[in-house]
Design an enzyme around this catalytic site. Structure first.
Site, PDB file in Angstrom:
ATOM      1  N   TYR A  53       0.716  -1.217  -0.173  1.00 48.10           N
ATOM      2  CA  TYR A  53      -0.044   0.083  -0.110  1.00 48.10           C
ATOM      3  C   TYR A  53       0.774   1.280   0.004  1.00 48.10           C
ATOM      4  O   TYR A  53       2.168   1.231   0.679  1.00 48.10           O
ATOM      5  CB  TYR A  53      -0.963   0.068   1.275  1.00 48.10           C
ATOM      6  CG  TYR A  53      -2.060  -0.926   1.238  1.00 48.10           C
ATOM      7  CD1 TYR A  53      -2.345  -1.752   0.021  1.00 48.10           C
ATOM      8  CD2 TYR A  53      -2.736  -1.184   2.426  1.00 48.10           C
ATOM      9  CE1 TYR A  53      -3.357  -2.650   0.088  1.00 48.10           C
ATOM     10  CE2 TYR A  53      -3.769  -2.080   2.499  1.00 48.10           C
ATOM     11  CZ  TYR A  53      -4.056  -2.974   1.318  1.00 48.10           C
ATOM     12  OH  TYR A  53      -5.261  -3.584   1.141  1.00 48.10           O
ATOM     13  N   LEU A 242     -21.589   1.637  -4.396  1.00 51.06           N
ATOM     14  CA  LEU A 242     -22.825   1.417  -3.513  1.00 51.06           C
ATOM     15  C   LEU A 242     -23.017   2.300  -2.832  1.00 51.06           C
ATOM     16  O   LEU A 242     -23.847   2.215  -1.748  1.00 51.06           O
ATOM     17  CB  LEU A 242     -22.646   0.084  -2.874  1.00 51.06           C
ATOM     18  CG  LEU A 242     -22.619  -1.272  -3.880  1.00 51.06           C
ATOM     19  CD1 LEU A 242     -22.281  -2.532  -2.903  1.00 51.06           C
ATOM     20  CD2 LEU A 242     -23.985  -1.369  -4.566  1.00 51.06           C
ATOM     21  N   LYS A 245     -22.881   7.510  -5.494  1.00 51.52           N
ATOM     22  CA  LYS A 245     -22.012   8.860  -5.798  1.00 51.52           C
ATOM     23  C   LYS A 245     -21.917   8.600  -7.566  1.00 51.52           C
ATOM     24  O   LYS A 245     -21.692   9.651  -8.048  1.00 51.52           O
ATOM     25  CB  LYS A 245     -20.982   8.938  -5.194  1.00 51.52           C
ATOM     26  CG  LYS A 245     -19.818   8.123  -5.338  1.00 51.52           C
ATOM     27  CD  LYS A 245     -18.523   8.393  -4.538  1.00 51.52           C
ATOM     28  CE  LYS A 245     -17.481   7.601  -4.480  1.00 51.52           C
ATOM     29  NZ  LYS A 245     -16.499   7.945  -3.753  1.00 51.52           N
TER      30      LYS A 245
END
Length: 346
Positions: A53, A242, A245
């Protein structure tokens, strides 16, 4: 905040876990620290990271997320107040994660290197949960739809992987171990090897799971229940699809779909299902976010629901969404959606 047992350990983690994969790409270090402080104040005791990450994985940014967390750990001096999880990459061409390799694998030597680097970046003496991010085996673990066999001699043996992890548990570097994006077969093989050798058991399996990604239900859920290898659910909001937007109007600036449109490609075939989910939420007098997140938390086999946010408003909304009650009517609608579309996202 509800707490659930992590596998067969003596650890209870909150049913909501703070995801961190945007830190260092979409979020600054100050923003990451603010999110951590807020999540702790709201009662969350579970943080999930990974050596690769932030995403998308790049040599220029690799390790930033763990570094941000490590600086927060050093500043707050509260290491005993939360459960910290991170991951080692599987088979990939992310060679920048290693000092000198042509391919990242889960060999004992590479696991040793990865553990030591994560401990250094995180500025901690131990990792509570260390996970195999995806398999060493040459299989398609992301966007999977059909099985293709592979040569079993082209994989690191389960005994070698688990043996390496066991040595770090014995040293005190790692408390518990888990899987991610792993199959039913391999999960059971790891449990078998652990039992045979008296080594630590896998305590969790971190996989994609949402109203439109329910492949975990088909086999792995039973393993989660019977063997206590619970699901740590990621992408419960389907990368923001979900939340509603993206339902209409221009793509919000700075959103993941705006910045990394190819990342959302796996959801292209699920537009009808996503639209149904978001409209159903409104009919239930819920926001799409509430319907999606509470659905995941309501599954018996889920240990924790991993939420991620790039703004504080999003983080607050995501945590608040878990505070509603899951009703029989909501369950019926979630079942109807699943019957209609099955699992369009893998």
């Amino acid at each position: 905040m509800e707490k659930r047992r992590l596998g067969r350990t003596d650890i209870d983690v909150t049913s909501v876990c703070l995801g961190t994969m945007t830190w260092g790409e979409q979020n600054t270090e100050d923003e990451a620290h603010t999110q951590l402080d807020y999540a702790m104040d709201r009662g969350i005791n579970f943080i999930d990271a990974a050596e690769m990450y932030p995403v998308p994985g790049r040599a220029e940014t690799q390790g930033r997320t763990e570094t941000y967390i490590g600086n927060w750990i050093e500043a707050r001096k509260n290491r005993d107040q939360y459960i910290l999880a991170t991951k080692v990459v599987g088979r990939s061409e992310m060679t920048w994660t290693r000092d000198s390799e042509n391919l990242t694998r889960q060999t004992p030597a590479q696991i040793d290197e990865a553990v030591e680097k994560s401990l250094k970046r995180l500025k901690t003496d131990y990792i509570d949960l260390y996970q195999l991010h995806w398999p060493d085996r040459p299989i398609n673990g992301f966007g999977f739809h059909s099985y293709e066999d592979y040569a079993t001699d082209d994989m690191v043996a389960f005994e070698d992987i688990l043996g390496a992890l066991n040595r770090h548990v014995e040293k005190g570097n790692i408390r518990h171990i888990g899987l991610s994006n792993e199959s039913s077969w391999a999960t059971m093989k790891f449990l078998q090897v652990a039992e045979t050798n008296g080594w630590p058991r896998m305590v969790s399996n971190q996989c994609v799971y949402s109203l439109v990604a329910r492949r975990f239900d088909y086999e792995r859920a039973e393993i989660a229940m019977r063997e206590k290898v619970g699901l740590l659910a990621y992408s419960p909001l389907a990368m923001g699809m979900l939340t509603g937007k993206y339902d209409s109007g221009p793509t919000p600036k700075g959103s993941r779909k705006d910045l990394f449109p190819t990342f959302l490609g796996r959801y292209d075939l699920a537009k009808a299902a996503i639209g149904d989910c978001n409209e159903t939420a409104k009919k239930l007098d819920l926001t799409p976010t509430q319907f999606a997140l509470k659905f995941v938390e309501s599954r018996q086999f889920v240990t924790s629901n991993i939420i991620g946010a790039t703004t504080m408003d999003q983080l607050a909304e995501n945590i608040d969404a878990h505070e509603i009650d899951w009703t029989e009517e909501m369950e019926k609608e979630a079942h109807r959606i699943h019957q209609s579309y099955r699992s369009p996202v893998a």
